[in-house]
Scaffold this motif. Structure first.
Motif, short mmCIF file in Angstrom:
data_model
loop_
_atom_site.label_atom_id
_atom_site.label_comp_id
_atom_site.label_asym_id
_atom_site.label_seq_id
_atom_site.Cartn_x
_atom_site.Cartn_y
_atom_site.Cartn_z
N TYR A 23 0.82 -1.20 0.00
CA TYR A 23 0.00 0.00 0.00
C TYR A 23 0.86 1.26 0.00
O TYR A 23 0.36 2.36 -0.30
N THR A 24 2.12 1.12 0.39
CA THR A 24 3.05 2.24 0.38
C THR A 24 4.37 1.77 -0.21
O THR A 24 4.70 0.58 -0.17
N ALA A 25 5.12 2.71 -0.76
CA ALA A 25 6.47 2.44 -1.26
C ALA A 25 7.37 3.55 -0.74
O ALA A 25 6.92 4.69 -0.56
N SER A 26 8.62 3.21 -0.48
CA SER A 26 9.55 4.20 0.02
C SER A 26 8.97 4.88 1.27
O SER A 26 8.59 4.21 2.21
N PRO A 98 -2.63 2.45 -2.09
CA PRO A 98 -2.88 1.07 -2.54
C PRO A 98 -3.00 1.03 -4.06
O PRO A 98 -3.76 1.81 -4.64
N PRO A 99 -2.26 0.14 -4.74
CA PRO A 99 -2.10 0.25 -6.20
C PRO A 99 -3.38 0.20 -7.02
O PRO A 99 -3.57 1.02 -7.92
N MET A 174 -9.05 0.91 4.78
CA MET A 174 -8.10 0.98 3.66
C MET A 174 -7.99 -0.38 2.98
O MET A 174 -7.98 -0.47 1.74
N GLU A 175 -7.93 -1.45 3.76
CA GLU A 175 -7.92 -2.80 3.20
C GLU A 175 -9.18 -3.04 2.37
O GLU A 175 -9.13 -3.62 1.28
N PHE A 180 -11.98 -4.06 -2.60
CA PHE A 180 -13.10 -3.71 -3.46
C PHE A 180 -12.61 -3.33 -4.85
O PHE A 180 -13.15 -3.75 -5.88
N ALA A 181 -11.54 -2.52 -4.90
CA ALA A 181 -11.00 -2.09 -6.19
C ALA A 181 -10.52 -3.28 -7.02
O ALA A 181 -10.74 -3.32 -8.23
#
Length: 281
Positions: A23-26, A98-99, A174-175, A180-181
């Motif tokens: 859900y996050t990078a860096s 989240p991608p 958030m999950e 859902f997406a």
């Protein structure tokens, strides 16, 4: 263990989960929680959320002035402060990228179709706040439009924001948005989404009270054109695409004017490809 110590540990755990799930990078994302009525505990600036420690957190007052901590608070603190101003009931805020959900945000497609009963009862609809430059006063202004009626939203070309009565409830939303997406994307790639009917959506809304879900605003299921602005304003109402079922609980989401779908078997597709290659020679 003091309440603050426990909250610091919870932020570290949620940051670890967000990073592990992609859900996050860096150094992306930020998390905050109320410490009483006039203080906030918040993730620091420029730290990977998967590798935080409890001592890294910052304590600020309700205006964003740092009270405690060796590091500066998140660069998107203004967005968190705006949520707390608009929603006295909110105790925690989670922001991530989240991608799949962010892909919908980039495409300008809100997650507002009545597809999953669990999402209808917990989140209602997930609108898109208009694009705003991160870390500026534009972002809280964009969030302000929807936060009074929604516990979760997409941020155009940016990510997602969720809120809750505690840290983990905000994170679980958030999950839910990302889950859902993913399901919505797969259904659309397969050619259709069967929508939950308007009548069933209203039935699910009544179950919110039974489930103990304190929604910030009522669901407006696919309001009729003559319902008036208040009946379909996503700033005050959780607007869902849920057509009348005429006795059915699921309604195919075929849009008028769409081109008819072409279905081919693998053999037919292979034959078309071979024929095209022969014509190129």
């Amino acid at each position: 263990m003091t309440p603050e110590t426990s909250l610091r540990a919870d932020i570290v755990e949620i940051g670890r989960r967000m990073y592990a799930r992609g859900y996050t990078a860096s150094n992306d994302g930020n998390i905050s929680v109320r410490l009483g009525t006039d203080r906030l505990l918040m993730t620091p600036k420029s730290v990977c959320k998967g590798f935080m420690t409890p001592d890294m957190m910052c304590v600020t007052d309700s205006e964003g002035r740092k009270i405690q901590g060796d590091r500066d608070p998140s660069s998107e603190m203004l967005m968190h402060l705006e949520v707390y101003r608009q929603r006295p009931d909110v105790q925690a805020v989670v922001h991530a990228h989240p991608p799949t959900a962010t892909g919908f945000a980039v495409a300008g497609i809100p997650l507002d179709r009545a597809v999953l009963a669990e999402v209808v009862t917990t989140l209602g609809s997930v609108p898109i706040a208009e694009y705003a430059t991160p870390s500026t006063s534009e972002l809280p202004a964009a969030v302000r439009k929807y936060i009074r009626a929604h516990d979760g939203m997409l941020l155009a070309n940016h990510g997602a924001l969720t809120v809750g009565g505690d840290l983990f409830s905000a994170y679980y939303k958030m999950e839910t948005i990302e889950h859902f997406a993913k399901i919505s994307l797969v259904a659309r790639l397969l050619g259709r989404e069967n929508l939950i009917s308007r009548e069933e959506v209203l039935r699910l809304q009544q179950l919110r009270g039974t489930y103990g879900i304190a929604a910030p605003a009522p669901i407006c299921a696919d309001p009729a054109p003559d319902a008036g602005a208040a009946g379909g304003d996503p700033a005050t109402c959780q607007v869902l695409q849920a057509p009348s079922g005429g006795g059915l609980r699921l309604v195919p989401a075929d849009n008028p004017g769409d081109e008819p779908e072409i279905r081919l078997t693998y053999r037919e597709l292979s034959a078309l490809i071979e024929d095209a290659i022969r014509n190129l020679r």
